[in-house]
Each structure stands twice: as C-alpha cells, then as structure tokens.
Design a protein around this motif. Structure first.
Motif, mmCIF file in Angstrom:
data_model
loop_
_atom_site.group_PDB
_atom_site.id
_atom_site.type_symbol
_atom_site.label_atom_id
_atom_site.label_comp_id
_atom_site.label_asym_id
_atom_site.label_seq_id
_atom_site.Cartn_x
_atom_site.Cartn_y
_atom_site.Cartn_z
ATOM 1 N N UNK A 1 1.278 -0.904 0.084
ATOM 2 C CA UNK A 1 -0.223 -0.145 0.030
ATOM 3 C C UNK A 1 0.840 1.499 -0.106
ATOM 4 N N UNK A 2 1.706 1.409 0.992
ATOM 5 C CA UNK A 2 3.199 2.278 0.772
ATOM 6 C C UNK A 2 3.801 2.740 -0.665
ATOM 7 N N UNK A 3 4.146 1.139 -1.058
ATOM 8 C CA UNK A 3 4.897 1.662 -2.185
ATOM 9 C C UNK A 3 3.917 2.328 -3.524
ATOM 10 N N UNK A 4 2.650 1.725 -3.420
ATOM 11 C CA UNK A 4 1.613 1.894 -4.913
ATOM 12 C C UNK A 4 1.177 3.644 -4.492
ATOM 13 N N UNK A 5 0.902 4.103 -3.066
ATOM 14 C CA UNK A 5 -0.488 4.832 -2.932
ATOM 15 C C UNK A 5 0.334 5.979 -2.007
ATOM 16 N N UNK B 1 -0.774 8.114 0.622
ATOM 17 C CA UNK B 1 -2.135 7.570 1.722
ATOM 18 C C UNK B 1 -2.080 9.425 2.859
ATOM 19 N N UNK B 2 -2.859 10.401 2.929
ATOM 20 C CA UNK B 2 -3.474 11.115 2.830
ATOM 21 C C UNK B 2 -3.738 10.960 4.469
ATOM 22 N N UNK B 3 -3.448 12.153 5.374
ATOM 23 C CA UNK B 3 -3.265 12.438 6.409
ATOM 24 C C UNK B 3 -4.355 13.105 6.966
ATOM 25 N N UNK B 4 -5.369 12.876 8.359
ATOM 26 C CA UNK B 4 -6.118 13.894 8.996
ATOM 27 C C UNK B 4 -6.149 13.926 10.412
ATOM 28 N N UNK B 5 -6.856 15.280 10.479
ATOM 29 C CA UNK B 5 -7.373 15.565 11.945
ATOM 30 C C UNK B 5 -8.332 15.329 12.664
ATOM 31 N N UNK B 6 -8.588 14.435 12.190
ATOM 32 C CA UNK B 6 -9.887 13.900 12.503
ATOM 33 C C UNK B 6 -9.764 13.192 13.762
ATOM 34 N N UNK C 1 -14.472 1.479 15.113
ATOM 35 C CA UNK C 1 -16.217 1.352 14.451
ATOM 36 C C UNK C 1 -16.415 2.331 13.068
ATOM 37 N N UNK C 2 -15.738 2.912 12.331
ATOM 38 C CA UNK C 2 -16.086 3.628 11.048
ATOM 39 C C UNK C 2 -15.367 2.937 10.189
ATOM 40 N N UNK C 3 -14.371 2.000 10.188
ATOM 41 C CA UNK C 3 -14.090 0.669 9.420
ATOM 42 C C UNK C 3 -12.406 1.291 9.056
ATOM 43 N N UNK C 4 -12.192 2.095 9.790
ATOM 44 C CA UNK C 4 -10.388 2.517 9.355
ATOM 45 C C UNK C 4 -10.930 3.695 8.372
ATOM 46 N N UNK C 5 -11.243 4.343 7.958
ATOM 47 C CA UNK C 5 -11.369 4.928 6.733
ATOM 48 C C UNK C 5 -10.353 6.238 6.919
ATOM 49 N N UNK C 6 -9.779 6.280 5.316
ATOM 50 C CA UNK C 6 -8.730 6.586 4.657
ATOM 51 C C UNK C 6 -8.807 7.000 3.134
ATOM 52 N N UNK C 7 -8.222 8.557 2.586
ATOM 53 C CA UNK C 7 -8.500 8.550 1.793
ATOM 54 C C UNK C 7 -6.673 8.605 0.717
ATOM 55 N N UNK C 8 -6.735 7.763 -0.223
ATOM 56 C CA UNK C 8 -5.506 7.122 -0.825
ATOM 57 C C UNK C 8 -5.667 7.843 -2.091
ATOM 58 N N UNK C 9 -4.204 8.325 -2.593
ATOM 59 C CA UNK C 9 -3.948 8.071 -4.076
ATOM 60 C C UNK C 9 -2.956 7.548 -4.611
ATOM 61 N N UNK C 10 -3.161 7.085 -6.238
ATOM 62 C CA UNK C 10 -2.072 6.147 -6.383
ATOM 63 C C UNK C 10 -1.410 6.602 -6.811
ATOM 64 N N UNK C 11 0.519 6.562 -6.647
ATOM 65 C CA UNK C 11 1.081 6.657 -7.420
ATOM 66 C C UNK C 11 1.729 6.739 -8.899
#
Length: 453
Positions: A412-416, A418-423, A438-448
């Motif tokens: 995942x780290x090599x191919x995307x 990962x956005x950080x958040x202040x949530x 509880x929210x399913x480990x929500x994440x925002x990714x962008x492909x490299x």
C-alpha cells in the motif's frame, strides 16, 4: 476477599499437600449486574474492576461461569508457563463453532501432537513462499479502490486476508476459490457474533442464527471435501506448498494421518484465527498512521528501501495500542492451582486481559501515546506484549500474520499516497470476538504515478 477451604490433592505449583482455596476479590455488586456489564463491554468492566480491586479479581460471567481475570504480566507468565495437565484450554471454547477436529478442541498430548503437525507450514522458510500471494492479493483488491475519496479500509482488508488464506492455506483456485469466497464471509461475520453467546440445545431451523451457521458449515464441508479430492489428484501434489497439501502429506508419529473432518476443522480454525484479526489490525494501522504524519513519513521513506524495521515497529505498536483480541483464557483442571498469592479451584476459568496488560504504564512509558519507536532496536517485553496469546496455545499462525501485515502495508505504501487527517481517533467497536475501528478505518488514498520500488 473470598476464602474457602477445599480438601484436595496437591496444589498445582506447590510442593505437595492441600491448600485452602483463596480467591481474588470480587465486586460487591450483584453477580447479574457484573455479568451484564461484562456482556455489554468487557473492556470497560475490566478497567473498572482493576481500578477497584487490583490486577487479579474474581467474577462470574455468562458462558464461562466462575472466573478469575488477570491483568498482571508476571501472573500471566505463570499461567502461560503452567503444566498443561493443570490448566488447559478455556471451556467452552471456539471448537463449538469450528468443530471437534479443531486445535481449540484439543488438550494435553493431543494438542501437542496437532501443534507439531501444524508448525512446519508456518515456519519462516515456508512463509517466504507466500509473500508473492500477499502482494498479488493486495494489488488485486487495490485496483478498485476509489482515488482521492474517503472509504472504509476494513472490508477491503477482510477480502485481502480471506483471499490470502484461501490461496496460501487452502490452496484453492478457480471455481473452488469462488465458492469458498461466497460461503466464508457470512460465516465469519455470524460466527464472530455467536461465539460470545451460549450455545442452544438445538439450532431452531435455518431461519435462526445457529441454523444459518449450521447451513454455512454444511456448504463449507462439501466444498472442502471436493477441494481435497482436487488437491490429491493434482500431478504436482508432491511439490505443492499450500498448507492443505502439507497437512495431507504429513502424519503423526504413529504413521496415522489427519482425517478429512479434522483437516476441514483445522483449515476453518486457521481461517477464523487469521482472517478477521489480521484485517482488523491492518485497518487499525491505516487509522493510526493517517493521524500521525511523522510516523507515516518515516514509513514512506522506508518503503522505498528493502528495510522493514520501522514498519515492523509500527505494526507492533498498533497491536499494542489497538488490541484486536482482548482475552486469552485457560481452564483449571487440577484440584487447585496457585496463581500468584491466590489458590484457584478446579472448574474455574482464568482470563488474561490482553488489552489491559498492553496499556500498563509500568511496561510502556506513556502508554496512551502511539509511538513505534518503542520497538526500534528492541523487542517488546515478552509477557507484557501478547497480541497472539502465550504459552503452548500461542497462535500457531503468528509469524504468517506478521509477514502478511508487513507485505500488505509495504505494498500500500509503495503504490499509494496516504492522506493524513486531523479527525478524532476512531472509537473501538466490538464485532463479537475481534475489536475493529468503529468507522471501518477510513482512509483517503491516491495512486502513485510510479511505485516507490
């Protein structure tokens, strides 16, 4: 403090003679109130009890009955190191869902023999063969991930870990892989919820939860039976390296082999133990690193190399700070069993409160802080860090899960990006057996545009 005299043979761990039972303190509240609190929130109940009564206490809980809970690593060490004739597997245990052929159903010599049979497929050298599967399944699942839009990572991670187990452990492919993919997810979801409830005397038909579970089991047994036939007929049977084939080729010391039913139970056990728990840890990892930019930055830098020390440290810290399985249990078989200053009678359950032990300030400085540097250049203290349990019943697939998490996270780290958040941190949610974001480990990714390595 409860103290009762019991006339019995030699106490477990003593030099001989009989000793009076000496139970740890218990809450002064009515038993049904404590039991209800335990059902509603095991973790909060343990936190409250340890604050009031110390790190070893008594209580009566549904399903298991009279029990002692331990939140001290040194006493946990004593329990995990005890003679298997004195304390065995918790009763009842997950074998009521996984079958009588599961390693969970076995104790003593039978358990030792089965562990000996299961260990080779999960040896470090064998696991190396599965690394390509870990990466392939991550990339396969990642192909459909949304770009630049938040999504819950838990379910995708569940699909990755399921496919990994079906390929590396079951050796399934083609139609049989598709069939098991269809059967197993609803079984795992339902089984996790029912595992913490008493078993009824009958299933009450296919419209009841237990009836549906039995129906999934029949479908699973038929699918595995066909899979075993396919594997045995494979011209490459002697060179296959999936766990199912290794079990089919193996035998006990007396030359006998595992029965088909035992193999089906054991494969289901390996899946139940390594599917949801590994996926939950991976989802928690994404939830944690998105809220700790400095950790994520170091992980990205390392992912461009062949090193994995910091990645391993991060996984360890996730396992400590967001413990997925909160209890390890044993059952007292000896007339009495000495546990620290206490003497526990036969028939009691003993629970080790893993998540509480992981949060002890005595062993982990500033335990509420997420800090992978705790483990850079050093390993965590043995009995203060027990995400896979301890002793002879420690999870046989621990090394497999560890390498799998390492490779999935690296991919995942090599191919995307990962956005950080202040949530705010995601709350802990109980799925029955495992605890997940509880929210399913929500994440925002962008492909490299170009992978890191």
């Amino acid at each position: 403090m409860s103290e009762t005299t019991l006339t019995a043979g030699p106490s477990a761990g003593s030099s001989g003679g009989s000793r009076p039972v000496r139970l740890p303190p218990k809450a002064r509240l009515p038993e049904f109130v404590v039991a209800a609190c335990f059902v509603l929130s095991r973790r909060r109940t343990v936190d409250w009890m340890t604050r009031r009564h110390g790190e070893v206490f008594s209580l009566k809980v549904p399903v298991f009955g009279a029990a002692v809970t331990v939140a001290d690593p040194q006493i946990a060490k004593q329990l995990f190191s005890a003679n298997v004739d004195d304390v065995g597997n918790i009763q009842p245990n997950l074998s009521r869902l996984l079958g009588s052929g599961s390693v969970f159903a076995l104790d003593g010599a039978e358990h030792k023999q089965r562990r000996k049979l299961l260990t080779p497929p999960f040896h470090g050298k064998s696991i190396k063969n599965y690394e390509a599967i870990f990466e392939e399944e991550t990339l396969r699942e990642a192909a459909s991930w949304p770009q630049g839009r938040e999504f819950a990572s838990l379910e995708p991670m569940m699909r990755i870990t399921l496919n990994v187990i079906l390929r590396a452990v079951f050796g399934a492919d083609g139609e049989q892989l598709d069939e098991l993919r269809r059967i197993i997810p609803p079984w795992v979801t339902l089984g996790s919820k029912l595992a913490v409830l008493p078993s009824p005397s009958r299933t009450y038909g296919r419209f009841s939860p237990w009836g549906r579970l039995a129906q999934y089991r029949r479908q699973y047994d038929a699918a595995v039976d066909r899979l075993i036939d396919t594997v045995r007929a494979d011209p490459n049977f002697e060179t296959r390296d999936d766990v199912l084939t290794l079990l089919l080729r193996s035998s006990y010391e007396d030359g006998s082999a595992m029965s088909r039913r035992d193999i089906a139970d054991e494969l289901l056990t390996l899946l139940a133990a390594g599917h949801e728990t590994t996926a939950a840890t991976l989802a928690w990892t994404l939830e944690r690193v998105t809220r700790h930019p400095e950790v994520l930055h170091r992980l990205v830098e390392e992912a461009a190399t062949d090193d994995n020390e910091y990645r391993q440290a991060t996984i360890l810290e996730v396992q400590r700070s967001r413990t997925v399985i909160d209890f390890a249990g044993r059952h007292v078989y000896a007339p009495t069993f000495e546990l620290g200053e206490w003497v526990i009678p036969r028939g009691y359950s003993i629970f080790v409160a893993i998540d509480h032990i992981h949060a002890r300030a005595e062993d982990f400085r500033d335990p509420l802080r997420f800090d992978p540097d705790r483990y850079v250049g050093q390993r965590p203290p043995t009995f203060a860090f027990i995400p896979f349990g301890g002793g002879v019943r420690r999870c046989v697939g621990a090394a497999f899960a560890n390498v799998e998490m390492d490779v999935v996270l690296r991919t995942v780290l090599r191919h995307f990006v990962i956005d950080t958040t202040t949530a705010p941190d995601e709350k802990v949610h109980s799925r029955g057996v495992a605890y997940t974001p509880k929210a399913g480990g929500r994440v925002v990714l962008r492909r490299r545009p170009t992978p890191l390595a």
